[in-house]
Write a protein that holds these residues in place. Structure first.
Motif, PDB file in Angstrom:
ATOM      1  N   SER A  37       0.812  -1.223   0.000  1.00  0.00           N
ATOM      2  CA  SER A  37       0.000   0.000   0.000  1.00  0.00           C
ATOM      3  C   SER A  37       0.847   1.276   0.000  1.00  0.00           C
ATOM      4  O   SER A  37       1.823   1.398   0.737  1.00  0.00           O
ATOM      5  N   CYS A  38       0.443   2.245  -0.850  1.00  0.00           N
ATOM      6  CA  CYS A  38       1.073   3.574  -0.879  1.00  0.00           C
ATOM      7  C   CYS A  38       0.029   4.555  -1.412  1.00  0.00           C
ATOM      8  O   CYS A  38      -0.197   4.633  -2.623  1.00  0.00           O
ATOM      9  N   ILE A  39      -0.616   5.287  -0.529  1.00  0.00           N
ATOM     10  CA  ILE A  39      -1.726   6.156  -0.914  1.00  0.00           C
ATOM     11  C   ILE A  39      -1.453   7.588  -0.468  1.00  0.00           C
ATOM     12  O   ILE A  39      -1.210   7.860   0.710  1.00  0.00           O
ATOM     13  N   TYR A  40      -1.501   8.506  -1.429  1.00  0.00           N
ATOM     14  CA  TYR A  40      -1.281   9.930  -1.179  1.00  0.00           C
ATOM     15  C   TYR A  40      -2.625  10.658  -1.182  1.00  0.00           C
ATOM     16  O   TYR A  40      -3.383  10.590  -2.146  1.00  0.00           O
ATOM     17  N   THR A 125      11.835  19.630  -8.322  1.00  0.00           N
ATOM     18  CA  THR A 125      11.375  18.295  -7.917  1.00  0.00           C
ATOM     19  C   THR A 125      11.375  18.192  -6.398  1.00  0.00           C
ATOM     20  O   THR A 125      12.383  18.508  -5.744  1.00  0.00           O
ATOM     21  N   LYS A 126      10.268  17.732  -5.845  1.00  0.00           N
ATOM     22  CA  LYS A 126      10.171  17.576  -4.395  1.00  0.00           C
ATOM     23  C   LYS A 126       9.424  16.280  -4.055  1.00  0.00           C
ATOM     24  O   LYS A 126       8.602  15.789  -4.827  1.00  0.00           O
ATOM     25  N   VAL A 127       9.744  15.742  -2.896  1.00  0.00           N
ATOM     26  CA  VAL A 127       9.066  14.545  -2.389  1.00  0.00           C
ATOM     27  C   VAL A 127       7.738  14.968  -1.775  1.00  0.00           C
ATOM     28  O   VAL A 127       7.702  15.794  -0.860  1.00  0.00           O
ATOM     29  N   ILE A 128       6.639  14.404  -2.296  1.00  0.00           N
ATOM     30  CA  ILE A 128       5.324  14.761  -1.750  1.00  0.00           C
ATOM     31  C   ILE A 128       4.721  13.648  -0.888  1.00  0.00           C
ATOM     32  O   ILE A 128       3.765  13.878  -0.154  1.00  0.00           O
ATOM     33  N   HIS A 129       5.291  12.436  -1.018  1.00  0.00           N
ATOM     34  CA  HIS A 129       4.747  11.347  -0.203  1.00  0.00           C
ATOM     35  C   HIS A 129       5.764  10.216  -0.094  1.00  0.00           C
ATOM     36  O   HIS A 129       6.503   9.930  -1.040  1.00  0.00           O
ATOM     37  N   GLN A 130       5.774   9.556   1.078  1.00  0.00           N
ATOM     38  CA  GLN A 130       6.589   8.361   1.305  1.00  0.00           C
ATOM     39  C   GLN A 130       5.791   7.368   2.131  1.00  0.00           C
ATOM     40  O   GLN A 130       4.949   7.762   2.944  1.00  0.00           O
ATOM     41  N   ALA A 131       6.069   6.114   1.917  1.00  0.00           N
ATOM     42  CA  ALA A 131       5.415   5.065   2.712  1.00  0.00           C
ATOM     43  C   ALA A 131       6.333   3.861   2.779  1.00  0.00           C
ATOM     44  O   ALA A 131       7.081   3.580   1.834  1.00  0.00           O
ATOM     45  N   GLU A 132       6.290   3.157   3.894  1.00  0.00           N
ATOM     46  CA  GLU A 132       7.052   1.929   4.052  1.00  0.00           C
ATOM     47  C   GLU A 132       6.107   0.775   4.358  1.00  0.00           C
ATOM     48  O   GLU A 132       5.145   0.923   5.121  1.00  0.00           O
TER      49      GLU A 132
END
Length: 291
Positions: A37-40, A125-132
């Protein structure tokens, strides 16, 4: 003051990134499929401005790229060979911020911590979401089979042996011998856990105890990942054997009854044939006399 202000901004940025990082544990069956799962849940997205990377987060291997999406297209140039043709994104969900990954035909070598990183390119460029996501694999063990002694009236005090076995499970199980009269745990005389070529385990254990007049022994197999506990009971086994014996006797009795009924039917049929033959013979004789 300026330095402190910049340091504070950097600290807030780091804290925001840490807070945004989700971590979930996914349990999947061996040989099945797993959804990582990886939901923004943010603003409207345009795939052409996005880069999505799935990578292994807990290993320092040469290759860590599980799946990559660049400008709305899958990019397999850096994908690890181990994951070739085994990963899929859900294309109908991407623009809604669902970057979950489907991993096909999972095996023990897929047990890792995975990281999803979503980058957006606007002015920069930027990181808008992360998930582990931590992927744990499991397989249910077969119903344990318990072999116990045949109970006799003079067996009290003698040493008796119980054997218990189960298989086709993952990961390694916990096996418990339990005295059901007081729910105490008994120490096994032997415990063998075998790893097979398909990655599953089988377990075999032996218990030797002094026989009592009311022995009630249970063998329990625990799979912690699936939170499954399977058990076999000695007294239930005896009842089951008794039931099967009674059923065998009933079948034998029914068989004899059916055989007897068949003999009676045959006798009746022969009698009818004899009567019919006699009637036909008399009728023929009466016709001859009349001529």
């Amino acid at each position: 003051f300026c330095f402190s202000y910049r340091f504070l901004l950097l600290l807030l940025h780091i804290l925001r990134a840490v807070i945004a990082l989700e971590e979930k544990i996914i349990v999947s069956k061996l040989g099945g499929n797993a959804t990582l799962s990886c939901i923004y849940r943010g603003t409207e997205l345009h795939l052409k401005n996005l880069r999505v990377y799935w990578q292994i987060a807990d290993d320092q291997e040469e290759c860590s790229v599980v799946h990559a999406l660049i400008s709305g297209q899958d990019n397999e140039s850096e994908q690890c060979i181990h994951f070739k043709n085994r990963t899929q994104l859900f294309w109908d969900r991407l623009e809604n911020g669902d970057f979950s990954l489907l991993l096909l035909n999972v095996s023990q070598s897929d047990e890792h911590k995975y990281k999803c990183v979503v980058l957006q390119k606007t002015e920069y460029t930027k990181v808008i979401h992360q998930a582990e996501v931590v992927l744990s694999l499991a397989a249910s063990y077969s119903q344990p089979i318990l072999y116990g002694p045949i109970k006799t009236s003079d067996s009290a005090g003698e040493e008796v042996t119980f054997n218990c076995k189960s298989g086709n499970g993952y990961p390694e199980p916990n096996l418990y011998w339990i005295n059901k009269t007081d729910n105490s745990h008994l120490h096994p005389s032997k415990l063998d856990i075998t790893l097979h070529t398909d990655g599953t385990y089988s377990v075999f254990s032996t218990l030797k105890v002094k026989a009592t007049s009311n022995m009630q022994i249970e063998c329990s197999i625990e799979n912690k990942i699936l939170q499954e506990n399977l058990s076999a009971n000695y007294t239930q086994q005896k009842q089951s054997n008794g039931s099967s014996t009674e059923s065998h006797k009933d079948l034998e009795k029914n068989g004899r009854g059916a055989q007897a009924a068949g003999v009676v039917s045959m006798v009746i049929l022969i009698g009818l044939l004899v009567v019919l033959t006699c009637w036909l013979w008399r009728r023929r004789s009466s016709r001859l006399v009349s001529h």
